[in-house]
Motif scaffolding. Sequence first.
Motif, mmCIF file in Angstrom:
data_model
loop_
_atom_site.group_PDB
_atom_site.id
_atom_site.type_symbol
_atom_site.label_atom_id
_atom_site.label_comp_id
_atom_site.label_asym_id
_atom_site.label_seq_id
_atom_site.Cartn_x
_atom_site.Cartn_y
_atom_site.Cartn_z
ATOM 1 N N VAL A 16 0.867 -1.173 0.000
ATOM 2 C CA VAL A 16 0.000 0.000 0.000
ATOM 3 C C VAL A 16 0.906 1.225 0.000
ATOM 4 O O VAL A 16 1.893 1.279 0.739
ATOM 5 C CB VAL A 16 -0.955 0.000 1.214
ATOM 6 N N SER A 17 0.594 2.183 -0.877
ATOM 7 C CA SER A 17 1.460 3.338 -1.053
ATOM 8 C C SER A 17 0.652 4.625 -0.956
ATOM 9 O O SER A 17 -0.485 4.710 -1.435
ATOM 10 C CB SER A 17 2.155 3.289 -2.420
ATOM 11 N N PHE A 18 1.266 5.648 -0.351
ATOM 12 C CA PHE A 18 0.717 6.999 -0.296
ATOM 13 C C PHE A 18 1.807 7.928 -0.834
ATOM 14 O O PHE A 18 2.883 8.026 -0.243
ATOM 15 C CB PHE A 18 0.363 7.393 1.135
ATOM 16 N N LEU A 24 -1.324 14.227 4.685
ATOM 17 C CA LEU A 24 -1.696 12.845 5.001
ATOM 18 C C LEU A 24 -1.636 12.695 6.514
ATOM 19 O O LEU A 24 -0.573 12.862 7.109
ATOM 20 C CB LEU A 24 -0.737 11.867 4.330
ATOM 21 N N GLU A 25 -2.772 12.415 7.129
ATOM 22 C CA GLU A 25 -2.829 12.377 8.592
ATOM 23 C C GLU A 25 -3.587 11.146 9.073
ATOM 24 O O GLU A 25 -4.680 10.853 8.591
ATOM 25 C CB GLU A 25 -3.494 13.641 9.129
ATOM 26 N N PHE A 26 -2.983 10.453 10.039
ATOM 27 C CA PHE A 26 -3.615 9.334 10.733
ATOM 28 C C PHE A 26 -3.635 9.697 12.215
ATOM 29 O O PHE A 26 -2.581 9.696 12.867
ATOM 30 C CB PHE A 26 -2.827 8.047 10.528
ATOM 31 N N SER A 50 3.295 -11.223 6.709
ATOM 32 C CA SER A 50 4.550 -11.478 6.009
ATOM 33 C C SER A 50 4.547 -10.890 4.598
ATOM 34 O O SER A 50 3.541 -10.930 3.899
ATOM 35 C CB SER A 50 4.799 -12.987 5.913
ATOM 36 N N TYR A 51 5.696 -10.346 4.204
ATOM 37 C CA TYR A 51 5.923 -9.820 2.855
ATOM 38 C C TYR A 51 4.909 -8.730 2.478
ATOM 39 O O TYR A 51 4.351 -8.734 1.386
ATOM 40 C CB TYR A 51 5.922 -10.948 1.823
ATOM 41 N N CYS A 52 4.701 -7.807 3.403
ATOM 42 C CA CYS A 52 3.850 -6.651 3.139
ATOM 43 C C CYS A 52 4.674 -5.370 3.240
ATOM 44 O O CYS A 52 5.570 -5.270 4.072
ATOM 45 C CB CYS A 52 2.705 -6.572 4.149
ATOM 46 N N THR A 53 4.345 -4.387 2.389
ATOM 47 C CA THR A 53 5.054 -3.117 2.374
ATOM 48 C C THR A 53 4.069 -1.962 2.522
ATOM 49 O O THR A 53 3.062 -1.908 1.816
ATOM 50 C CB THR A 53 5.838 -2.933 1.062
ATOM 51 N N ARG A 84 8.314 2.063 4.812
ATOM 52 C CA ARG A 84 9.266 2.997 4.219
ATOM 53 C C ARG A 84 8.643 4.388 4.142
ATOM 54 O O ARG A 84 7.575 4.558 3.542
ATOM 55 C CB ARG A 84 9.691 2.528 2.826
ATOM 56 N N ALA A 85 9.310 5.375 4.735
ATOM 57 C CA ALA A 85 8.917 6.784 4.636
ATOM 58 C C ALA A 85 10.094 7.523 4.019
ATOM 59 O O ALA A 85 11.117 7.736 4.674
ATOM 60 C CB ALA A 85 8.573 7.340 6.008
ATOM 61 N N ILE A 86 9.941 7.898 2.750
ATOM 62 C CA ILE A 86 11.071 8.339 1.942
ATOM 63 C C ILE A 86 10.725 9.630 1.205
ATOM 64 O O ILE A 86 9.695 9.725 0.530
ATOM 65 C CB ILE A 86 11.455 7.258 0.913
ATOM 66 N N GLY A 87 11.583 10.643 1.346
ATOM 67 C CA GLY A 87 11.475 11.847 0.530
ATOM 68 C C GLY A 87 10.305 12.747 0.846
ATOM 69 O O GLY A 87 9.861 13.522 -0.010
ATOM 70 N N ASN A 88 9.809 12.688 2.084
ATOM 71 C CA ASN A 88 8.716 13.567 2.489
ATOM 72 C C ASN A 88 9.266 14.890 3.017
ATOM 73 O O ASN A 88 10.368 14.949 3.556
ATOM 74 C CB ASN A 88 7.868 12.883 3.556
ATOM 75 N N ASN A 89 8.470 15.945 2.885
ATOM 76 C CA ASN A 89 8.898 17.247 3.387
ATOM 77 C C ASN A 89 8.877 17.274 4.910
ATOM 78 O O ASN A 89 9.834 17.708 5.554
ATOM 79 C CB ASN A 89 7.990 18.347 2.824
ATOM 80 N N SER A 90 7.794 16.809 5.509
ATOM 81 C CA SER A 90 7.655 16.765 6.964
ATOM 82 C C SER A 90 7.002 15.449 7.349
ATOM 83 O O SER A 90 5.964 15.072 6.800
ATOM 84 C CB SER A 90 6.795 17.933 7.454
#
Length: 211
Positions: A16-18, A24-26, A50-53, A84-90
């Motif tokens: 699952v990707s955002f 984006l708020e949880f 298992s094997y989830c991203t 993975r949290a990659i390349g976000n501003n904040s």
Amino acid sequence: GVMSLASGSSSSRTQVSFSGLHQLEFSNNSTSTDTTLTTAYKGGVFYANSYCTVELSNNNNVVFSGNRSMNGGVYSGSSNGQFRAIGNNSLIFADNHAVAGTGGVFSVGGTTVIDISGNKRAEFSHNTAAGKGGIICGGTLSFTNNQELLIRHNTAGGSGGAIYYDTAATGGNFTISGNRRVEFRGNAEGSTESGWLLRSIYAKNDNSSTV
């Protein structure tokens, strides 16, 4: 929690990707926190088999706040998972709680990868665990190439005010490298065992981590 991901396989991961979102708020999500129950409810936002991203990439503002679970206030994963949290501003994780177990934000096994990389600002503050790891317990953790990495006022009832792992018990290792600014401030643990860094990091049976 918000989402439970079914098991994938080594050749076909469940993902699952955002990406590319302005906000984006949880917030204030939970699993059952009734400590009298025999089932250890896990992952206030995500539970991954298992094997989830789960991937959050190139978003402007990402917030996880006020989420609760018995283990893993935000995310709990079994073997070979990835967050993975990659390349976000904040990127902010604040006031998330594991009310009966481990990992105020992440509670994972050693083969699960937690990758916080290339963000302009990544902040973990006021997260708590009743047990070990105010932010994270277990897993392979990578904090790399963030402009700011702020780890403040997280608390564990056991060892590791911010980070806990024991390679003999949970496997994994962690790397903190290439960040422009790193701050550990005011993290606290209830255990009498002292961690590596200002009671923030507890590492046991470790021979492969980099700070």
